[in-house]
Scaffold this active site. Structure first.
Site, mmCIF file in Angstrom:
data_model
loop_
_atom_site.group_PDB
_atom_site.id
_atom_site.type_symbol
_atom_site.label_atom_id
_atom_site.label_comp_id
_atom_site.label_asym_id
_atom_site.label_seq_id
_atom_site.Cartn_x
_atom_site.Cartn_y
_atom_site.Cartn_z
ATOM 1 N N PRO A 134 -2.419 7.412 64.266
ATOM 2 C CA PRO A 134 -1.784 6.749 63.123
ATOM 3 C C PRO A 134 -2.715 6.453 61.948
ATOM 4 O O PRO A 134 -3.007 5.294 61.627
ATOM 5 C CB PRO A 134 -1.242 5.454 63.744
ATOM 6 C CG PRO A 134 -2.219 5.143 64.838
ATOM 7 C CD PRO A 134 -2.639 6.479 65.397
ATOM 8 N N CYS A 135 -3.146 7.511 61.267
ATOM 9 C CA CYS A 135 -4.009 7.301 60.109
ATOM 10 C C CYS A 135 -3.262 6.609 58.975
ATOM 11 O O CYS A 135 -3.896 6.056 58.065
ATOM 12 C CB CYS A 135 -4.603 8.627 59.640
ATOM 13 S SG CYS A 135 -3.406 9.922 59.283
#
Length: 280
Positions: free
Chosen positions: A243-244
């Protein structure tokens, strides 16, 4: 137009026009539905109302979330990340390519890939027998360009299109975001030791929460490496699952995102609301 495409267009429209606070009628007209029908479709697929989604699309919310979770990464990483005893969260198991696999350049490996729909737009998914190796939103790059990138990482692997096989990944991802389910998925990624350490740190940021690049650098023991962390975040090969989109600047500004700031805002708002009850 499918419901998936309508929801993506509606969320993108609200994100791009959040400063003018568009009405339900405005957004419904944008996707060519009546306000009543649009409200029902949006609640069904987005798991929240258009009004609450719009409320989540503000920079001030991001700033508050970051402030509230000031020590989030330190707390999360103290659970075992730095010592290596617990390197995964409850949803995703991340495995790095081994030196042998890297040396063999994917020889003997069959990579299945496909294009699947999600509420955030079409995604390209590629999987090896050990897990997901690539997820990208389509739009910034065409399928052929992404395939060339996969081939560069795995030059001796066989690439086979199989939308049915990759659709499972899209379905699990969407059901988890929508219903809070925790079906496990394995990732099989290629990166430097530092990149992999950053990606594992990203997995420790809970859904609906945010962390800054500097927080991640501090938690990894490299307080001056915020820029290197940013580069590693930007090199993430698996959108959403790593989850950047949960990483923002220390000031509270969104920061960069390979697939655009609008998509980043959509994902953050979705995650902040998906576990809350839907207003009828």
């Amino acid at each position: 137009m499918s419901d998936y495409i309508r929801i993506e267009k509606a969320m993108a429209y609200m994100s791009e026009h959040v400063s003018s606070q568009p009405t339900l009628e405005d957004v419904a007209a944008h996707v060519h539905l009546s306000p009543f029908h649009f409200h029902r479709v949006f609640c069904k697929w987005a798991g929240t109302t258009p009004k609450r989604f719009l409320q989540a699309l503000t920079l001030e919310r991001s700033k508050r979330m970051l402030k509230e979770e000031g020590s989030l990464m330190d707390v999360s990483l103290s659970m075992g990340l730095s010592g290596g005893s617990r390197l995964y969260d409850y949803f995703v198991k991340l495995e790095a390519v081994t030196p042998g696999e890297y040396r063999n350049e994917g020889q003997g490996v069959t990579i299945q890939y496909g294009v699947n729909e999600t509420p955030f737009g079409k995604i390209f998914v590629a999987i090896t027998p050990r897990g997901v190796c690539r997820i990208e939103f389509l739009g910034s790059r065409a399928v052929d360009e992404i395939l060339a990138s996969v081939h560069k990482d795995w030059p001796r692997a066989s690439l086979v299109r199989n939308d049915n096989a990759t659709n499972y990944v899209a379905n699990v991802l969407f059901s988890r975001l929508k219903d809070g389910q925790s079906n496990p998925l394995s990732l099989h990624v290629m990166g430097t030791n530092f990149q992999v350490a950053v990606w594992r740190a990203l997995l420790r940021i809970p859904s609906g929460k945010l962390a800054s690049y500097s927080q991640i650098a501090n938690a990894l023991g490299y307080p001056k490496a915020s820029r290197a962390v940013g580069n590693a975040v930007g090199a993430n090969p698996v959108a959403m699952l790593i989850p950047c989109h949960r990483v923002i600047q220390k000031s509270g500004a969104l920061g960069g995102y390979r697939w655009g700031s609008t998509k980043k805002e959509m994902l953050q708002a979705w995650e902040s609301l998906h576990e809350e009850p839907v207003e009828q």
